[in-house]
Design an enzyme around this catalytic site. Structure first.
Site, PDB file in Angstrom:
ATOM      1  N   TYR A 229       0.831  -1.210  -0.083  1.00 17.51           N
ATOM      2  CA  TYR A 229      -0.121   0.183  -0.090  1.00 17.51           C
ATOM      3  C   TYR A 229       0.797   1.328   0.071  1.00 17.51           C
ATOM      4  O   TYR A 229       1.712   1.350   0.719  1.00 17.51           O
ATOM      5  CB  TYR A 229      -0.833   0.229   1.268  1.00 17.51           C
ATOM      6  CG  TYR A 229      -1.733   1.174   1.364  1.00 17.51           C
ATOM      7  CD1 TYR A 229      -2.877   1.544   0.253  1.00 17.51           C
ATOM      8  CD2 TYR A 229      -1.756   2.265   2.314  1.00 17.51           C
ATOM      9  CE1 TYR A 229      -3.677   2.364   0.506  1.00 17.51           C
ATOM     10  CE2 TYR A 229      -2.401   3.243   2.291  1.00 17.51           C
ATOM     11  CZ  TYR A 229      -3.622   3.298   1.679  1.00 17.51           C
ATOM     12  OH  TYR A 229      -4.197   4.345   1.460  1.00 17.51           O
TER      13      TYR A 229
ATOM     14  N   ASP B  46       9.431   2.916   0.275  1.00 17.47           N
ATOM     15  CA  ASP B  46       8.045   3.336   0.928  1.00 17.47           C
ATOM     16  C   ASP B  46       8.282   2.926   2.361  1.00 17.47           C
ATOM     17  O   ASP B  46       8.102   1.864   2.926  1.00 17.47           O
ATOM     18  CB  ASP B  46       6.974   3.078   0.293  1.00 17.47           C
ATOM     19  CG  ASP B  46       5.700   3.809   1.242  1.00 17.47           C
ATOM     20  OD1 ASP B  46       5.883   4.137   2.276  1.00 17.47           O
ATOM     21  OD2 ASP B  46       4.466   3.831   0.493  1.00 17.47           O
TER      22      ASP B  46
ATOM     23  N   LYS C 229       3.947   8.680   8.793  1.00 18.67           N
ATOM     24  CA  LYS C 229       3.638   8.005  10.113  1.00 18.67           C
ATOM     25  C   LYS C 229       4.475   8.520  11.287  1.00 18.67           C
ATOM     26  O   LYS C 229       4.302   9.716  11.884  1.00 18.67           O
ATOM     27  CB  LYS C 229       3.499   6.560  10.219  1.00 18.67           C
ATOM     28  CG  LYS C 229       2.251   6.046   9.197  1.00 18.67           C
ATOM     29  CD  LYS C 229       1.834   4.831   9.146  1.00 18.67           C
ATOM     30  CE  LYS C 229       0.486   4.683   8.298  1.00 18.67           C
ATOM     31  NZ  LYS C 229       0.439   4.103   7.100  1.00 18.67           N
TER      32      LYS C 229
END
Ligand SMILES: *Cc1c(COP(=O)(O)O)cnc(C)c1O
Length: 397
Positions: free
Chosen positions: A117, A210, A238
C-alpha cells in the site's frame, strides 16, 4: 470492524498504550493509529511540543527553522537522504516521489508489489494492501484504466517476476515497502532487497523505498539501516509526524533539487511542514534514541516469542520485525499477498472478537500489522498474551 463482525469503536481518548471508547470501555491498544504513535497516546513531551508550537501560530505558508531541524534529524538517520520535501500525508509523499522518479528517468512505468500500500493516489491503488485487501477489492471505482495503465504489479519476494517486469518495460521506478506491512507483516526474504537494488540499477530504474511504516520504527534509520540496502528515494510518514499530519520524501540533493521551486517538477501543499506536525515529529524523534530501539525490539521479541509458543503446532504463523508483528491464520509461512490471502479470515475474525471482549484492541484485519510502541511494557505484552491464549482456544475450537 465489519470484516470481523463488530460495530466500530468510537474513541473518546487515548492514554499511553490504552484507548477508552465513548461507552467508557478501556482497551489495550495495538493499533496505535496504524503506525504513528510509537510513543503511545498523548505522550507528554509530544503534547507539550504541540501546545508550545500552537502558541506561536499554526501555519505560515513559509518555511520555519523547525522544519530544517527536522530535516537534519532525518538526514542524520538516513544516509541515502540528503534533502527532503515535506507533505501532509504519506499518500502525497508517495505520489510525489513517483512524479519525481518519472521526471528523473524520463520513463513512465511504475512497478509495485501486490498487497503493498502506497496511499490512495490513483496510479498506486492497483492490488493495494491494507483496507483494500480487507475489503477484498483489487482496485477502486473512479480510477480510470489510463491511470493504472503504467502500473505493473508483481508478487512480493518473487525475483523472477521482478526481473521480467524490469526487462519487459522501461521502468521509471520500483516501489517497495522494504518490509511489507500492509498485507500483514511479510519481511523480505534473505537477499531480496539486495536483489531489488542490483536489478533496478541494471535496468536504469529508480528504487523507491516506501518507509511510511518502517521508517524510524524498525531501526533508527528504518528498514534501509536494518537490511543495509540504500534506495534512490525514500517515502516517510506516520512516525515522522508523531500523530499529527506530516510526511516527506527525500533522496540525494541533485534529485530533490528537481522539485519546484528549485526545479521544474511541480509539487506543493498549503499545510506541508505544518509547525504543529513538525513539533510533534521532532519531539517523537527526540525520544527515539538507541535505547528506545533496544527496548522496542525487546518488547517485540517478547510478544512474538509468546505468540509462537501459543501457536505451537496449530495453523498459525508469527511474522515480526522490530515494532511490527502479525499473527497469520495460515498453515504455511506467508511470503506474499497470495499467501496472506489464503489465511483463515473467519478464524482470525473470531480471534479479534475474542480479544476485544477481553479488553485487547488488535488491528481488526488479517492484512495489517500490530504496532508495538514504547508505551507498551512487559506487563501489557503479557496481559495480551494471556488474552490471546484464551482467544485462540475460542477461535480455533
Ligand atoms: C499509511 C501508508 C501510506 C499512506 O500514508 P497516509 O498518511 O495514510 O496517506 C503510504 N505507504 C505506506 C507503506 C503506508 O503504510
Amino acid at each position: 470492524m465489519r470484516q470481523i463482525g463488530r460495530e466500530p469503536i468510537f474513541v473518546e481518548r487515548g492514554e499511553g498504550c490504552e484507548v477508552v471508547d465513548v461507552d467508557g470501555n478501556r482497551y489495550l491498544d495495538w493499533v496505535g493509529s496504524w503506525g504513528p504513535l510509537i510513543l503511545g497516546h498523548a505522550e507528554p513531551s509530544v503534547v507539550a511540543a504541540v501546545i508550545d508550537a500552537a502558541k506561536l501560530g499554526t501555519s505560515f505558508g513559509a518555511a520555519t527553522g523547525a522544519e530544517v531541524v527536522l530535516a537534519e534529524e532525518v538526514a542524520s538517520r538516513l544516509p541515502s537522504v540528503e534533502m527532503i520535501r515535506m507533505t501532509s500525508s504519506g499518500t502525497e509523499a508517495a505520489m510525489s516521489a513517483v512524479r519525481l522518479a518519472r521526471a528523473l528517468t524520463g520513463r513512465e512505468v511504475i512497478v509495485k508489489f501486490a498487497g503493498a500500500y502506497h496511499g490512495h493516489s490513483d496510479g498506486l491503488l492497483a492490488e493495494g494492501g491494507s483496507g483494500m485487501a480487507t475489503l477484498g477489492v483489487p482496485g477502486s471505482p473512479g480510477v480510470i484504466a489510463a491511470q493504472t495503465a503504467a502500473t505493473v504489479v508483481v508478487p512480493w519476494n518473487d525475483r523472477e517476476a521482478v526481473a521480467s517486469a524490469l526487462a519487459e518495460h522501461e521502468v521509471a521506478a520500483l516501489l517497495a515497502e522494504p518490509v511489507a506491512a500492509n498485507m500483514g507483516v511479510v519481511p523480505p526474504e534473505e537477499g531480496f532487497l539486495e536483489f531489488l537494488r542490483e536489478a533496478t540499477i541494471e535496468a536504469g530504474a529508480l528504487l523507491v523505498f516506501d518507509e511510511v511504516i518502517t521508517g524510524f520504527r524498525v531501526a533508527r534509520g528504518g528498514a534501509q539501516e536494518l537490511y543495509g540496502v540504500e534506495p534512490d528515494l525514500t517515502v516517510m510518514g506516520k512516525v515522522l509526524g508523531g500523530g499529527l499530519p506530516a510526511a516527506a520524501y527525500g533522496g540525494p540533493r541533485a534529485a530533490m533539487e528537481r522539485i519546484s521551486p528549485a526545479g521544474d517538477v511541480y509539487q506543493a501543499g498549503t499545510l506541508s511542514g505544518n509547525p504543529l506536525a513538525v513539533a510533534a515529529g521532532r519531539a517523537t524523534l527526540a525520544a527515539l534514541d538507541e535505547r528506545a530501539y533496544v527496548r522496542l525490539g525487546g518488547l517485540t521479541d517478547r510478544f512474538a516469542a509468546g505468540l509462537r509458543a501459543l501457536a505451537a503446532d496449530r495453523p498459525l504463523q508469527v511474522a515480526a520485525v522490530p515494532g511490527l508483528v502479525t499473527l497469520f491464520f495460515s498453515e504455511r509461512p506467508v511470503r506474499d499477498f497470495a499467501g496472506a490471502g489464503a489465511c483463515d479470515l473467519e478464524a482470525h475474525a473470531r480471534f479479534c472478537r475474542a480479544l476485544l471482549a477481553r479488553g485487547v484492541y488488535p488491528p481488526p484485519a488479517q492484512f495489517e500489522a500490530w504496532f508495538v510502541s514504547l508505551a507498551h511494557d512487559e506487563t501489557s505484552v503479557d496481559r495480551t498474551l494471556e488474552a490471546a491464549a484464551a482467544a485462540l482456544d475460542e477461535a480455533l475450537a
